[in-house]
Design an enzyme around this catalytic site. Structure first.
Site, PDB file in Angstrom:
ATOM      1  N   ASP A 115       0.829  -1.210   0.000  1.00  0.00           N
ATOM      2  CA  ASP A 115       0.000   0.000   0.000  1.00  0.00           C
ATOM      3  C   ASP A 115       0.864   1.262   0.000  1.00  0.00           C
ATOM      4  O   ASP A 115       1.985   1.256   0.519  1.00  0.00           O
ATOM      5  CB  ASP A 115      -0.919  -0.020   1.235  1.00  0.00           C
ATOM      6  CG  ASP A 115      -2.066   0.979   1.106  1.00  0.00           C
ATOM      7  OD1 ASP A 115      -2.409   1.357  -0.034  1.00  0.00           O
ATOM      8  OD2 ASP A 115      -2.613   1.376   2.153  1.00  0.00           O
ATOM      9  N   HIS A 160       2.174   3.438  -9.033  1.00  0.00           N
ATOM     10  CA  HIS A 160       1.981   2.008  -9.324  1.00  0.00           C
ATOM     11  C   HIS A 160       3.166   1.468 -10.127  1.00  0.00           C
ATOM     12  O   HIS A 160       3.645   0.367  -9.876  1.00  0.00           O
ATOM     13  CB  HIS A 160       0.671   1.783 -10.089  1.00  0.00           C
ATOM     14  CG  HIS A 160      -0.550   2.191  -9.313  1.00  0.00           C
ATOM     15  ND1 HIS A 160      -0.723   1.852  -7.986  1.00  0.00           N
ATOM     16  CD2 HIS A 160      -1.654   2.910  -9.662  1.00  0.00           C
ATOM     17  CE1 HIS A 160      -1.883   2.340  -7.563  1.00  0.00           C
ATOM     18  NE2 HIS A 160      -2.462   2.989  -8.550  1.00  0.00           N
ATOM     19  N   LEU A 163      10.959 -20.448  -4.715  1.00  0.00           N
ATOM     20  CA  LEU A 163       9.910 -19.620  -4.102  1.00  0.00           C
ATOM     21  C   LEU A 163       8.580 -19.754  -4.848  1.00  0.00           C
ATOM     22  O   LEU A 163       8.544 -19.715  -6.076  1.00  0.00           O
ATOM     23  CB  LEU A 163      10.362 -18.144  -4.152  1.00  0.00           C
ATOM     24  CG  LEU A 163       9.361 -17.119  -3.624  1.00  0.00           C
ATOM     25  CD1 LEU A 163       9.318 -17.141  -2.104  1.00  0.00           C
ATOM     26  CD2 LEU A 163       9.703 -15.715  -4.116  1.00  0.00           C
TER      27      LEU A 163
HETATM   28  C1  IPE Z   1      -5.330  -2.730  -0.002  1.00  0.00           C
HETATM   29  O1  IPE Z   1      -5.040  -1.387  -0.258  1.00  0.00           O
HETATM   30  C2  IPE Z   1      -5.355  -3.514  -1.273  1.00  0.00           C
HETATM   31  C3  IPE Z   1      -4.076  -3.646  -1.969  1.00  0.00           C
HETATM   32  C4  IPE Z   1      -2.912  -3.253  -1.545  1.00  0.00           C
HETATM   33  C5  IPE Z   1      -4.141  -4.344  -3.227  1.00  0.00           C
HETATM   34  P1  IPE Z   1      -6.211  -0.303  -0.340  1.00  0.00           P
HETATM   35  O2  IPE Z   1      -5.535   1.008  -0.546  1.00  0.00           O
HETATM   36  O3  IPE Z   1      -7.221  -0.695  -1.318  1.00  0.00           O
HETATM   37  O4  IPE Z   1      -6.845  -0.404   1.127  1.00  0.00           O
HETATM   38  P2  IPE Z   1      -7.792   0.607   1.913  1.00  0.00           P
HETATM   39  O5  IPE Z   1      -8.903   0.977   0.996  1.00  0.00           O
HETATM   40  O6  IPE Z   1      -6.977   1.806   2.297  1.00  0.00           O
HETATM   41  O7  IPE Z   1      -8.235  -0.166   3.116  1.00  0.00           O
HETATM   42  C1  IPE Z   2      -1.645   0.246  -3.357  1.00  0.00           C
HETATM   43  O1  IPE Z   2      -1.445   1.609  -3.386  1.00  0.00           O
HETATM   44  C2  IPE Z   2      -1.971  -0.320  -4.714  1.00  0.00           C
HETATM   45  C3  IPE Z   2      -3.360  -0.775  -4.845  1.00  0.00           C
HETATM   46  C4  IPE Z   2      -4.273  -0.775  -3.918  1.00  0.00           C
HETATM   47  C5  IPE Z   2      -3.753  -1.303  -6.138  1.00  0.00           C
HETATM   48  P1  IPE Z   2      -2.659   2.634  -3.361  1.00  0.00           P
HETATM   49  O2  IPE Z   2      -3.057   2.925  -4.764  1.00  0.00           O
HETATM   50  O3  IPE Z   2      -3.757   2.170  -2.483  1.00  0.00           O
HETATM   51  O4  IPE Z   2      -1.936   3.900  -2.720  1.00  0.00           O
HETATM   52  P2  IPE Z   2      -2.528   4.902  -1.649  1.00  0.00           P
HETATM   53  O5  IPE Z   2      -2.993   4.091  -0.487  1.00  0.00           O
HETATM   54  O6  IPE Z   2      -3.664   5.628  -2.314  1.00  0.00           O
HETATM   55  O7  IPE Z   2      -1.382   5.792  -1.304  1.00  0.00           O
HETATM   56 MG    MG Z   3      -4.132   2.400  -0.487  1.00  0.00          MG
END
Ligand code: IPE
Ligand code: IPE
Ligand code: MG
Length: 254
Positions: free
Chosen positions: A24, A41, A135
């Protein structure tokens, strides 16, 4: 949890057999650089590469990466497209190298929601690497812990209807076999980057006794050193599985 379970999950292992990661913080990483979220990303793919390589070197058996949740489908369409495209291109680019490194690739999640091209690419990567013995890299795409339990319950119910199973036989081991991570040990360590301290519908069944490691580091800034620090923190913990410290010590001397 019985003595047996604690014995199986020997608490003295310094390296987790299975690590799960909620990757995240990509969006915030990009925003802090005045870049579009998709740049975060893209940068995150480098972290994936480093973490896969380091996990292999550390002797971890399985690494499960949360790449896209059931709920992430509700993000703006253009972000969803960017993520799906990035997944497709990363698979195309990395599969051969992962195969050379003896990595076994496996995808968990609701495949019917993915494009046909992505589904084909996933099937090809899984087929190419299925006999590898290093792995196991599990990528969770269009995955949710609740979805996983529902699909497992549905398939079990179907087996009962067909007379293959008896409801009285349902126990933890049998139910686990219907879940997506069938055949792998439960994650010993869950890492979440990006500062939030929640599960966000990841592996609800399998994280029952995982050690949790939350870091503020945003995913694109997470690499080999951060993974090693997480593993070092894991090594310093006492996993009791419901037992007392004295019981755990006795088991680890046995
Ligand atoms: C969790 O991240 C899902 C992934 C990392 C794929 P999110 O950014 O979607 O989670 P929330 O919405 O903050 O809980
Ligand atoms: C995690 O990073 C990737 C996915 C959930 C696909 P985020 O896109 O949720 O990044 P933040 O949380 O908005 O910074
Ligand atoms: Mg996120």
């Amino acid at each position: 949890m019985s003595d047996d379970t604690a014995q199986r999950n020997r608490p003295d292992a310094a390296v987790p057999r299975h690590i799960a990661i909620v990757m995240d913080g990509n969006g915030r990483w990009a925003r802090s650089r005045f870049m579009p979220r998709q740049a975060g990303h893209r940068a995150g793919v480098d972290s994936v590469r480093q973490v896969v390589e380091t996990a292999g070197h550390l002797g971890v058996e399985a690494l499960t990466l949360f790449a896209f949740s059931s709920e992430n489908w509700s993000r703006p369409n253009d972000e969803v497209s960017v993520l799906m495209d990035l997944m497709l291109r990363t698979l195309q680019k990395e599969s051969a190298r992962l195969h050379q490194n003896n990595v076994r690739i496996r995808l968990i999640g609701e495949r019917s929601h993915l494009s046909e091209r992505l589904r084909l690419e996933i099937a090809e990567a899984e087929r190419l690497t299925e006999h590898n013995t290093g792995l196991t890299l599990v990528v969770a795409v269009s995955f949710g812990g609740r979805w996983d339990m529902l699909q497992a319950a549905r398939r079990f119910a179907q087996d009962v209807r067909e007379g293959v199973r008896d409801p009285d036989d349902l126990d933890e081991a049998l139910f686990s076999g219907y879940l997506s991570l069938d055949g792998l040990p439960d994650p010993d360590l869950l890492i979440r980057t990006g500062g939030e301290q929640r599960i966000s519908n990841f592996l609800l069944w399998h994280l029952a006794y995982a050690e949790l490691h939350f870091v503020d580091t945003l995913w694109p800034d997470f690499g080999a050193e951060e993974l090693k620090a997480a593993v070092a923190s894991f090594a310093g913990r006492e996993r009791r599985f419901g037992l007392t410290s004295e019981q755990v010590e006795r088991l680890s001397r046995a």
